[in-house]
Design a protein around this motif. Structure first.
Motif, short mmCIF file in Angstrom:
data_model
loop_
_atom_site.label_atom_id
_atom_site.label_comp_id
_atom_site.label_asym_id
_atom_site.label_seq_id
_atom_site.Cartn_x
_atom_site.Cartn_y
_atom_site.Cartn_z
N VAL A 147 0.82 -1.22 0.00
CA VAL A 147 0.00 0.00 0.00
C VAL A 147 0.85 1.27 0.00
N PRO A 148 1.80 1.42 0.96
CA PRO A 148 2.60 2.67 0.92
C PRO A 148 3.44 2.78 -0.35
N PHE A 149 3.98 1.65 -0.85
CA PHE A 149 4.76 1.72 -2.08
C PHE A 149 3.90 2.19 -3.24
N ALA A 150 2.68 1.67 -3.34
CA ALA A 150 1.78 2.05 -4.44
C ALA A 150 1.43 3.53 -4.37
N ILE A 151 1.21 4.05 -3.16
CA ILE A 151 0.85 5.46 -3.01
C ILE A 151 2.04 6.36 -3.38
N VAL A 152 3.21 6.02 -2.85
CA VAL A 152 4.41 6.81 -3.15
C VAL A 152 4.72 6.73 -4.64
N ALA A 153 4.59 5.54 -5.23
CA ALA A 153 4.86 5.37 -6.66
C ALA A 153 3.91 6.23 -7.50
N TYR A 154 2.64 6.29 -7.08
CA TYR A 154 1.67 7.08 -7.82
C TYR A 154 2.02 8.57 -7.77
N VAL A 155 2.40 9.04 -6.60
CA VAL A 155 2.78 10.45 -6.46
C VAL A 155 4.00 10.76 -7.31
N ILE A 156 5.03 9.89 -7.24
CA ILE A 156 6.24 10.11 -8.04
C ILE A 156 5.90 10.09 -9.52
N GLY A 157 5.08 9.12 -9.94
CA GLY A 157 4.70 9.02 -11.34
C GLY A 157 3.87 10.19 -11.82
N SER A 158 3.19 10.85 -10.89
CA SER A 158 2.34 11.99 -11.25
C SER A 158 3.12 13.29 -11.36
N VAL A 159 4.20 13.41 -10.59
CA VAL A 159 4.92 14.69 -10.58
C VAL A 159 6.19 14.67 -11.43
N LEU A 160 6.69 13.48 -11.75
CA LEU A 160 7.90 13.38 -12.57
C LEU A 160 7.56 12.75 -13.91
N ASP A 161 8.36 13.03 -14.90
CA ASP A 161 8.15 12.45 -16.23
C ASP A 161 9.48 11.94 -16.77
N TYR A 162 9.74 10.67 -16.49
CA TYR A 162 10.91 10.00 -17.03
C TYR A 162 10.47 8.83 -17.91
N GLY A 163 9.54 9.12 -18.79
CA GLY A 163 9.12 8.14 -19.76
C GLY A 163 8.34 6.98 -19.17
N ILE A 164 8.60 5.80 -19.70
CA ILE A 164 7.80 4.63 -19.35
C ILE A 164 7.98 4.22 -17.89
N PHE A 165 9.13 4.53 -17.29
CA PHE A 165 9.36 4.14 -15.90
C PHE A 165 8.38 4.84 -14.96
N THR A 166 8.23 6.16 -15.11
CA THR A 166 7.31 6.89 -14.24
C THR A 166 5.86 6.59 -14.62
N THR A 167 5.61 6.27 -15.88
CA THR A 167 4.26 5.83 -16.26
C THR A 167 3.89 4.56 -15.51
N ALA A 168 4.82 3.62 -15.45
CA ALA A 168 4.58 2.37 -14.73
C ALA A 168 4.37 2.63 -13.23
N LEU A 169 5.14 3.56 -12.66
CA LEU A 169 4.97 3.89 -11.25
C LEU A 169 3.55 4.40 -10.98
N LYS A 170 3.04 5.23 -11.89
CA LYS A 170 1.70 5.78 -11.71
C LYS A 170 0.64 4.67 -11.77
N PHE A 171 0.76 3.80 -12.76
CA PHE A 171 -0.26 2.77 -12.94
C PHE A 171 -0.12 1.61 -11.96
N PHE A 172 0.99 1.57 -11.24
CA PHE A 172 1.15 0.51 -10.23
C PHE A 172 0.07 0.60 -9.16
N LEU A 173 -0.45 1.78 -8.93
CA LEU A 173 -1.53 1.95 -7.95
C LEU A 173 -2.72 1.05 -8.30
N PHE A 174 -3.08 0.99 -9.56
CA PHE A 174 -4.24 0.20 -10.00
C PHE A 174 -3.90 -1.29 -10.02
N PHE A 175 -2.66 -1.60 -10.38
CA PHE A 175 -2.19 -2.98 -10.34
C PHE A 175 -2.24 -3.50 -8.90
#
Length: 334
Positions: A147-175
């Motif tokens: 849970v905390p990893f998914a939340i932190v990953a979503y925030v990082i993926g939402s505020v940073l843009d490093y291509g597919i890596f940060t896209t995956a961090l954002k969508f990990f919340l739903f996974f």
């Protein structure tokens, strides 16, 4: 947890929305659909939830798959996710390069060389999905870590843009949501699947999409209510439709969602190119032909490859005993 028919119905609805979205965007790029037309507004609506839906559904069976061990889990994902990604990226890339004069976006061989770190077209989903599967091998499925990893990953993926890596961090919340809901997902949806609940969720989704649109990004934090309600609405409808044999075609589309996802662009783009060469400009003719070809082409390819037991070589799931009415011995299905 055993595979539930209702999940296939949800995938069926989801893959129809995927094909529709890509056909619509192709028509917009070709100038056949304009931004001020009502149908263009549906693009934003479906993009708030149709891809998060697939990440949720993909997470439902992760715990069962992890029972073979993390190395075995990843080895299986290389076979079922990475291999189709690489094969179909090359196939579609070469077709787009060869047909550069007829496509909306000219494709170069240099782009094809970068698929190891920069996916193109619809293939971003498979790349991001595999990264999510790698992430869960690191975090495990214990709620206290996931849970905390998914939340932190979503925030990082939402505020940073490093291509597919940060896209995956954002969508990990739903996974991760799919992982956490596993085992109780169907029962949870069933509690709110009466007709009145479906209408309520649809109305709330309408307003949530309007709220998200005012904030901008359909994948942004402001779109989370629309994403949640959209995923729920699809699952509500899937559960109700799975109760009637009249909608069994949706189950087939769900079972074949991977082949359709891999091949629909080739079919839909081909239909648009043919109609444009015939000087057909009617929006609805293009939309109907694009969706029909986008679904029929990969389905036909899946069917004929399965007839000669070649489907796995094309990156498609092995055909089960109830797909296309084919019945094989248990050994042949392994």
């Amino acid at each position: 947890m055993l595979r539930d028919d209702f999940e296939d119905y949800a995938r069926g609805i989801g893959i129809v929305l995927v094909v529709y979205g890509h056909v619509l965007r192709g028509l917009m790029s070709a100038g056949i659909v304009h931004a001020d037309q009502w149908i263009a507004q549906t693009d934003y609506a479906i993009y708030t939830f149709h891809m998060p839906l697939f990440f949720v559904l993909s997470g439902l069976h992760v715990e069962r798959s992890l029972k073979r061990g993390r190395i075995g889990f990843l080895a299986r994902k290389v076979e079922t996710v990475v291999y189709p990604y690489l094969l179909w990226s090359v196939l579609q890339g070469l077709v787009q390069w060869a047909a550069a004069g007829d496509t909306n976006h000219p494709f170069t061989l240099a782009q094809l060389m970068s698929i190891l770190w920069d996916p193109f077209g619809q293939f971003w989903f498979l790349y991001a999905l595999f990264l999510c599967q790698v992430f869960v091998c690191v975090t495990g499925t214990a709620r206290v870590v996931l849970v905390p990893f998914a939340i932190v990953a979503y925030v990082i993926g939402s505020v940073l843009d490093y291509g597919i890596f940060t896209t995956a961090l954002k969508f990990f919340l739903f996974f991760a949501a799919g992982i956490l809901l596993a085992g109780q997902f169907r029962d949870w949806v069933a509690r709110v699947s009466a007709f009145g609940w479906i209408v309520l969720v649809a109305v709330m989704l309408w307003f949530a999409i309007g709220f998200a649109r005012d904030l901008g990004d359909y994948n942004g934090i402001g779109a989370l209510p629309a994403t949640t309600l959209g995923v729920l609405l699809v699952c509500q409808l899937a559960l109700r439709l799975s109760e009637s044999v009249r909608f069994a075609a949706l189950k087939l589309l769900g079972v074949a969602s991977m082949p359709i996802y891999l091949g629909h662009i080739l079919g839909a783009s081909g239909a648009r190119i043919v109609l444009m060469h015939l000087h057909v400009e009617n929006l609805y003719a293009h939309l109907a032909a694009g969706m029909a070809a986008g679904i029929a082409f990969p389905l036909a390819l899946y069917f004929f490859s399965a007839r000669v037991r070649f489907e796995k070589r094309l990156g498609f799931p092995a055909v089960g005993p109830d797909v296309f009415g084919m019945r094989r011995s248990a050994g042949a299905l392994n």
